[in-house]
Write a protein that holds these residues in place. Structure first.
Motif, PDB file in Angstrom:
ATOM      1  N   ASN A  38      67.544  15.220  32.437  1.00 23.14           N
ATOM      2  CA  ASN A  38      67.115  14.973  33.823  1.00 23.14           C
ATOM      3  C   ASN A  38      65.698  15.488  34.052  1.00 23.14           C
ATOM      4  OD1 ASN A  38      67.299  17.776  34.344  1.00 23.14           O
ATOM      5  ND2 ASN A  38      69.343  17.601  35.222  1.00 23.14           N
ATOM      6  N   ALA A  39      65.171  15.196  35.229  1.00 22.09           N
ATOM      7  CA  ALA A  39      63.772  15.519  35.520  1.00 22.09           C
ATOM      8  C   ALA A  39      63.511  17.021  35.500  1.00 22.09           C
ATOM      9  CB  ALA A  39      63.386  14.933  36.878  1.00 22.09           C
ATOM     10  N   PHE A  40      64.498  17.809  35.926  1.00 18.73           N
ATOM     11  CA  PHE A  40      64.327  19.260  35.970  1.00 18.73           C
ATOM     12  C   PHE A  40      64.127  19.840  34.576  1.00 18.73           C
ATOM     13  CE2 PHE A  40      66.500  23.354  35.385  1.00 18.73           C
ATOM     14  CZ  PHE A  40      65.649  24.170  36.117  1.00 18.73           C
ATOM     15  N   THR A  41      65.017  19.514  33.635  1.00 21.76           N
ATOM     16  CA  THR A  41      64.908  20.082  32.296  1.00 21.76           C
ATOM     17  C   THR A  41      63.669  19.566  31.570  1.00 21.76           C
ATOM     18  OG1 THR A  41      66.460  18.389  31.482  1.00 21.76           O
ATOM     19  CG2 THR A  41      67.364  20.563  31.993  1.00 21.76           C
ATOM     20  N   MET A  42      63.274  18.330  31.859  1.00 21.11           N
ATOM     21  CA  MET A  42      62.065  17.792  31.250  1.00 21.11           C
ATOM     22  C   MET A  42      60.826  18.514  31.772  1.00 21.11           C
ATOM     23  SD  MET A  42      63.015  15.586  29.039  1.00 21.11           S
ATOM     24  CE  MET A  42      61.481  14.741  28.683  1.00 21.11           C
ATOM     25  N   GLU A  43      60.795  18.762  33.076  1.00 20.77           N
ATOM     26  CA  GLU A  43      59.659  19.483  33.649  1.00 20.77           C
ATOM     27  C   GLU A  43      59.581  20.902  33.089  1.00 20.77           C
ATOM     28  OE1 GLU A  43      58.020  21.197  37.949  1.00 20.77           O
ATOM     29  OE2 GLU A  43      59.541  19.622  37.943  1.00 20.77           O
TER      30      GLU A  43
END
Length: 307
Positions: A38-43
């Motif tokens: 998801n976007a959180f872990t990627m960021e």
């Protein structure tokens, strides 16, 4: 002539061997993410890599695939290979304890990132947020927007995770303050995922039970809830809240579709975690806990956070 060639060959071998030793002696750091879906872990992983590049150190990133056993195996393998320091965003706050203990016994610093493990004392430091405070901030916004009373539905992270426990505690503290004016009509995990949240909320809406607000413990689930609400043409009746300040959520707040999200300074967490790992390897003193702040993001201030 043969002797000269032999001496040259020996010299080349020695030079090559020195190069190998030098490369092997270069500290290699490991970032062990619970998942990369998801976007959180990627960021977060991008932020850690950015700081590693800035500091000129080598970083290897591991994807745990939401599997504690896999993450433990990754950490134990890295320990056996002589990893310099470990940064881990836990797939399980209980499950990875043996791997953290193994690292400690091997003299390898361990930075726990974003979610505290159940025995934080065995790690070198924790970098993250107070999840209770994040839950309080998100629920306070929902209660205020409902005028101090109403019926809420809660979408939770994986049960037993540090974030789920802390944010739920924060939610409950604000609900208790309402003295019965705020009622929880539904409460279920959707395991951080958009599709699962979508299916859960579709089921809730089909029951016909009144819901005034849906409060989700991350933005991925909030976006799934928002789609279900919009598909049911109930966006004028149900407010939706998220947490993480992902790009998709920020755009939805800007458009007035998502009522609010909460930033947990994801990038800053990643930067500070990598910095702490390098400091530990270099023998510098690092605080046992490094916390960053939450920020409530609404349509009034969303432009400050949009990239």
């Amino acid at each position: 002539m043969k002797k000269a060639r032999m001496l040259l060959l020996v010299a080349l071998i020695l030079i090559m061997n020195v190069g190998v030793v030098s490369a092997a002696d270069e500290p290699v750091y490991g970032l062990f993410m619970s998942h990369m879906t998801n976007a959180f872990t990627m960021e977060m992983s991008t932020a850690v890599q950015t700081k590693a590049d800035e500091l000129g150190v080598k970083l290897t990133v591991y994807d745990g695939g939401k599997d504690p056993a896999k993450q433990i195996n990754q950490i134990e393998t890295a320990i056996s290979q002589g990893i310099a320091a470990i940064i881990v965003e836990p797939a399980s706050v209980d499950g990875i304890i043996p791997a953290v203990k193994a690292a400690r016994e091997a003299g390898i610093p361990v930075v726990i990132l974003n979610q505290k493990i159940t025995d934080q004392s065995i790690a070198s430091t924790f970098v993250g947020v107070s999840n209770v405070d994040g839950g309080k901030m998100e629920m306070s916004a929902a209660v205020a927007d409902m005028g101090g009373e109403g019926k809420v539905a809660l979408l939770l992270g994986p049960m037993g995770s540090d974030a789920q426990i802390g944010r739920s505690e924060g939610y409950q503290a604000i609900i208790d303050e309402s003295k019965g004016k705020v009622e929880v009509v539904y409460e279920l995990t959707a395991n951080w995922t958009t599709d699962e949240a979508l299916a859960v909320v579709e089921t809730w809406l089909s029951s016909g039970k009144e819901i005034n607000a849906i409060v989700a413990q991350n933005d991925g689930m909030a976006m799934g809830a928002l789609k279900a609400v919009e598909d049911a043409k109930m966006e004028d009746k149900i407010l939706v809240y998220g947490l993480d300040a992902t790009d998709e959520a920020l755009a939805a707040v800007k458009d007035g579709r998502l009522k609010a999200t909460v930033s947990q300074s994801t990038t800053l967490q990643g930067l500070k975690a990598m910095e702490a790992a390098v400091d530990l390897v270099n023998g510098k003193e690092v605080a046992p806990e490094i916390l960053v702040d939450f920020t409530l993001i609404t349509k009034d201030n969303v432009d400050e956070f949009l990239k």
